[in-house]
Scaffold this motif. Structure first.
Motif, short mmCIF file in Angstrom:
data_model
loop_
_atom_site.label_atom_id
_atom_site.label_comp_id
_atom_site.label_asym_id
_atom_site.label_seq_id
_atom_site.Cartn_x
_atom_site.Cartn_y
_atom_site.Cartn_z
N UNK A 201 0.82 -1.08 0.27
CA UNK A 201 0.11 -0.16 -0.03
C UNK A 201 1.15 1.24 -0.16
N UNK A 202 2.34 1.29 0.10
CA UNK A 202 2.88 1.78 0.25
C UNK A 202 3.52 2.81 -0.81
N UNK A 203 3.67 1.30 -1.68
CA UNK A 203 4.22 1.38 -2.93
C UNK A 203 3.17 2.32 -4.07
N UNK A 204 1.90 1.47 -3.95
CA UNK A 204 0.52 1.61 -4.63
C UNK A 204 0.44 3.06 -4.37
N UNK A 205 -0.18 3.25 -3.27
CA UNK A 205 0.78 4.80 -3.15
C UNK A 205 1.84 6.35 -3.52
N UNK A 206 2.36 6.00 -3.32
CA UNK A 206 3.83 6.65 -4.36
C UNK A 206 3.18 6.69 -6.09
N UNK A 207 3.04 5.69 -6.00
CA UNK A 207 2.96 4.79 -7.86
C UNK A 207 1.54 5.60 -8.06
N UNK A 208 0.16 5.66 -6.90
CA UNK A 208 -0.74 6.86 -7.65
C UNK A 208 -0.51 8.20 -7.87
N UNK A 209 0.40 8.34 -6.80
CA UNK A 209 0.38 10.13 -6.92
C UNK A 209 1.26 10.86 -8.06
N UNK A 210 2.50 9.37 -7.99
CA UNK A 210 3.26 9.49 -9.55
C UNK A 210 2.40 9.56 -10.87
N UNK A 211 1.12 9.24 -10.71
CA UNK A 211 0.30 8.74 -11.90
C UNK A 211 -0.42 10.84 -12.31
N UNK A 212 -1.09 10.71 -10.38
CA UNK A 212 -1.90 11.96 -10.92
C UNK A 212 -1.22 13.48 -11.03
N UNK A 213 0.17 13.32 -11.10
CA UNK A 213 1.19 14.58 -11.01
C UNK A 213 1.93 14.42 -12.93
N UNK A 214 1.90 13.50 -12.62
CA UNK A 214 1.60 13.30 -15.00
C UNK A 214 1.25 12.76 -16.03
N UNK A 215 0.24 12.30 -15.63
CA UNK A 215 -0.74 11.73 -17.06
C UNK A 215 -1.05 13.65 -17.12
N UNK A 216 -2.00 14.15 -16.51
CA UNK A 216 -2.10 15.29 -17.05
C UNK A 216 -1.14 16.03 -18.19
N UNK A 217 0.04 15.57 -17.82
CA UNK A 217 0.14 15.83 -19.45
C UNK A 217 0.05 15.73 -20.31
N UNK A 218 -0.54 14.42 -20.41
CA UNK A 218 -0.29 14.50 -22.00
C UNK A 218 -2.29 14.91 -23.05
N UNK A 219 -2.63 16.08 -20.97
CA UNK A 219 -3.64 17.08 -21.74
C UNK A 219 -2.94 18.39 -21.85
N UNK A 220 -1.51 18.91 -21.57
CA UNK A 220 -0.98 19.60 -21.96
C UNK A 220 -1.48 20.43 -20.44
N UNK A 221 -0.74 19.68 -19.38
CA UNK A 221 -0.53 19.76 -17.90
C UNK A 221 0.36 20.50 -17.52
N UNK A 222 0.83 21.00 -17.58
CA UNK A 222 2.12 21.11 -17.22
C UNK A 222 2.35 20.36 -15.61
N UNK A 223 3.54 19.67 -14.37
CA UNK A 223 3.55 18.88 -13.01
C UNK A 223 3.72 20.27 -12.53
N UNK A 224 3.86 21.76 -13.15
CA UNK A 224 3.30 22.76 -12.02
C UNK A 224 2.29 22.62 -11.90
N UNK A 225 1.04 22.22 -12.71
CA UNK A 225 -0.38 22.43 -12.55
C UNK A 225 -1.02 21.21 -12.30
N UNK A 226 -0.34 20.23 -11.68
CA UNK A 226 -0.69 18.69 -11.21
C UNK A 226 -0.48 18.73 -9.97
N UNK A 227 -0.86 19.23 -9.06
CA UNK A 227 -0.83 19.07 -7.00
C UNK A 227 -2.05 17.81 -6.73
N UNK A 228 -0.72 17.06 -5.49
CA UNK A 228 -1.23 15.88 -5.05
C UNK A 228 -0.98 16.68 -3.33
#
Length: 450
Positions: A201-228
Motif C-alpha cells: 500500500x505504500x508503493x501503491x500510494x507512491x505510484x498513484x501520486x506519481x500518476x496524478x502528477x504526470x498523467x495530466x501532461x497528456x492533456x497539456x497540463x504541466x507538473x507545475x499545475x498538477x498537485x497531490x
C-alpha cells in the motif's frame, strides 16, 4: 401436448422472473419511474415539438450549447434483455443514448449541439424501444463559453478521478489538477509483486501520486499545475467528523501527509505541518483558491456520488469558497460513482452521457453543461496510463490471466461491465452547473448534500 405447454409456460415465467430481479439488482430503483428535474431553478429555454413517426423539427434559440428532449419511452420485450437505445440524427450529426433495460416513462435525450435550425428534420431511431407519437418538451441551456484565458481547477478526490470525469474539458483549457488523496487504499492488486501488505500500500500510494502528477501532461497540463495534497484514501469522513483530530492512513499507518505530498514538483504546493485533519484540508484548498483564482471548479456532486471521499472533497471546497467569500465563478459537478448504481452511465463506449437520474426534482443546478469531446477514444490512452485502472498483476501467471479473461467476458455478456473504459470513454462529459453565489443559500447546500 399439455406437458409441453406447461414446460414452455414455466420457462417463460422463469425468464420473466430472472429479468425482473436482474433489473432490480442492477439499477436499485424502479425503471418505470419518470425522470423529473428541477428545471425551474435554472436558466433555460423550453420549446415544444411534435414527434411523428420518430421525427421532429424545431426552431431553436440562438447559441445554445446543451439541449435535451423529454420523451416518454417504453422498452419492447427484447428491451428487458438487451439495453434499449436511441439514435439521434440531425444533419451531419449522429449520436446514441442508452437507457435502462425495461425502461418505461419520461427520459431526457441529449441533442447534439448545433442542430435545430429551421426546416431541419431530426430523426430518432429506436432500438429495443418504442417511441410513440407525442408532444415533447425541448430544454435548452446557453452556458457562458469557457474562454481560453479562463482558469479551470479540477478537484480529484483520488488519482484518476480528474481524467475519468473531465479529461476532455481540462485538456482544452488552462487547468490545474488538485488531487486530494494519495489513493493508497483499495484491493491488494499488486500482491504478485509485493507480498507484504504494508509495503504494497505504500508503493501503491507512491505510484498513484506519481500518476496524478504526470498523467495530466497528456492533456497539456504541466507538473507545475498538477498537485497531490497527500491526504489518506478513505479517511475524509473521519476527518470531517472529528474536525480538530488528525488521522492516519488505514492501510499503511503513515500519519504525515508530506510522505506523499513530497513527490510534488509544483511551486504552488501548499506547505504542511503534516497533520491530516479537516482544518488543514480546508486551509490547503483556500491557499490554492487564493493563489490560482479559478473561474471554474470541476468537482463531484455530493448527493450523486456514493463515495464519501468524493462527497467530502466537494464539501471542503464549498467551505473554502464560503470562508473566502467568493461570489464570481461556477462549480461544474460530476459523478464517478452514481449513488443509485455503479453501472451508470448506461450503454457502450462512445455513446452519450445522459443527465444522472432524478425522480423527485431533488437535484439543484443553475444550468447543465455537456462538453463534446473532439476525439473521445483518445481518452482510452489517458485512462490506460493510470495504473489503478488496469487489470491487476494476476495476469502475470496463466491461471490469473484466465480468471481475468473469464470475468471480463462474463461482464461483457451480462451487461455488468463497470470499468471506466466503458463508462468514461464517451462522446461527451456532462456537468451540473452551480454558481458560487448560489452556495450561500441553505436550500442549495441541502440539495447538494441530501
Amino acid at each position: 401436448m399439455l406437458k409441453k405447454s406447461l414446460i414452455i409456460l414455466f420457462l417463460l415465467v422463469l425468464c420473466g422472473l430472472v429479468a425482473y430481479f436482474s433489473l432490480a439488482a442492477k439499477y436499485n430503483y424502479d425503471v418505470a419511474q419518470n425522470y423529473q428535474y428541477a428545471f425551474q431553478n435554472s436558466q433555460h429555454t423550453v420549446i415544444h415539438a411534435q414527434i411523428k413517426q420518430g421525427e421532429f423539427n424545431f426552431d431553436s434559440v440562438p447559441n445554445w450549447d446543451t439541449g435535451f428532449i423529454g420523451l416518454n419511452v417504453s422498452a419492447t420485450l427484447t428491451g428487458y434483455f438487451a439495453e434499449p437505445y436511441v439514435e439521434i440524427i440531425g444533419g451531419q450529426q449522429h449520436s446514441i443514448l442508452s437507457f435502462e433495460r425495461g425502461v418505461q416513462g419520461l427520459r431526457y435525450i441529449n441533442l447534439p449541439s448545433g442542430i435545430g435550425y429551421k426546416d431541419q428534420t431530426i430523426r430518432l431511431i429506436a432500438h429495443h424501444l418504442t417511441i410513440n407519437d407525442q408532444q415533447a418538451s425541448i430544454v435548452l441551456f446557453t452556458n457562458p463559453k469557457i474562454h481560453k484565458q479562463a482558469k479551470v481547477l479540477v478537484i480529484a478526490p483520488h488519482p484518476d478521478d480528474a481524467e475519468i470525469a473531465a479529461f476532455g474539458l481540462y485538456s482544452q483549457h488552462n487547468s490545474l489538477i488538485l488531487t486530494i488523496t494519495a489513493g493508497e487504499a483499495g484491493p491488494h492488486i499488486y500482491d504478485e509483486v509485493y507480498a507484504d501488505e504494508n509495503q504494497h500500500y505504500q508503493e501503491k500510494g507512491k505510484l498513484r501520486v506519481w500518476n496524478s502528477i504526470t498523467v495530466p501532461m497528456l492533456g497539456g497540463v504541466s507538473p507545475e499545475h498538477a498537485i497531490n495534497l497527500g491526504y489518506f484514501d478513505g479517511t475524509l469522513q473521519q476527518m470531517a467528523s472529528n474536525k480538530p483530530r488528525s488521522v492516519h492512513s488505514r492501510f499503511t499507518g503513515i500519519d504525515n501527509v508530506n510522505h506523499f505530498r513530497g513527490q510534488n514538483l509544483s511551486s504552488l504546493t501548499p506547505l504542511s505541518a503534516g497533520k491530516a485533519n479537516w482544518p488543514a484540508l480546508i486551509d490547503d484548498i483556500k491557499q490554492i483558491l487564493q493563489d490560482y483564482q479559478p473561474d471554474i471548479i470541476i468537482t463531484p456532486y455530493p448527493a450523486l456520488d456514493w463515495h464519501t471521499d468524493h462527497k467530502l472533497s466537494t464539501l471542503a471546497v464549498i467551505s473554502a469558497i464560503k470562508q473566502l467569500g467568493l461570489q464570481q465563478g461556477q462549480l461544474l459537478l460530476y459523478t464517478n460513482h452514481l449513488t443509485a448504481n455503479n453501472y451508470f452511465p448506461y450503454g457502450q463506449q462512445g455513446e452519450q452521457v445522459s443527465i444522472p437520474p432524478d425522480f423527485n426534482q431533488s437535484l439543484y443546478f443553475d444550468s447543465i453543461y455537456s462538453f463534446n469531446l473532439p476525439k473521445p477514444k483518445e481518452k482510452i490512452l489517458v485512462l490506460e496510463a493510470m495504473n489503478d485502472l488496469r487489470n491487476d498483476t494476476s495476469w502475470l501467471n496463466i491461471s490469473g490471466a484466465f480468471k481475468i479473461f473469464m470475468t471480463t467476458l462474463g461482464n461483457k455478456l451480462l451487461f455488468k461491465d463497470q470499468t471506466y473504459f466503458r463508462r468514461a470513454v464517451r462522446a461527451n462529459e456532462l456537468f451540473l452547473v452551480v454558481n458560487f453565489s448560489s452556495l450561500y443559500r441553505i436550500e442549495t447546500i441541502n440539495s447538494l448534500n441530501h
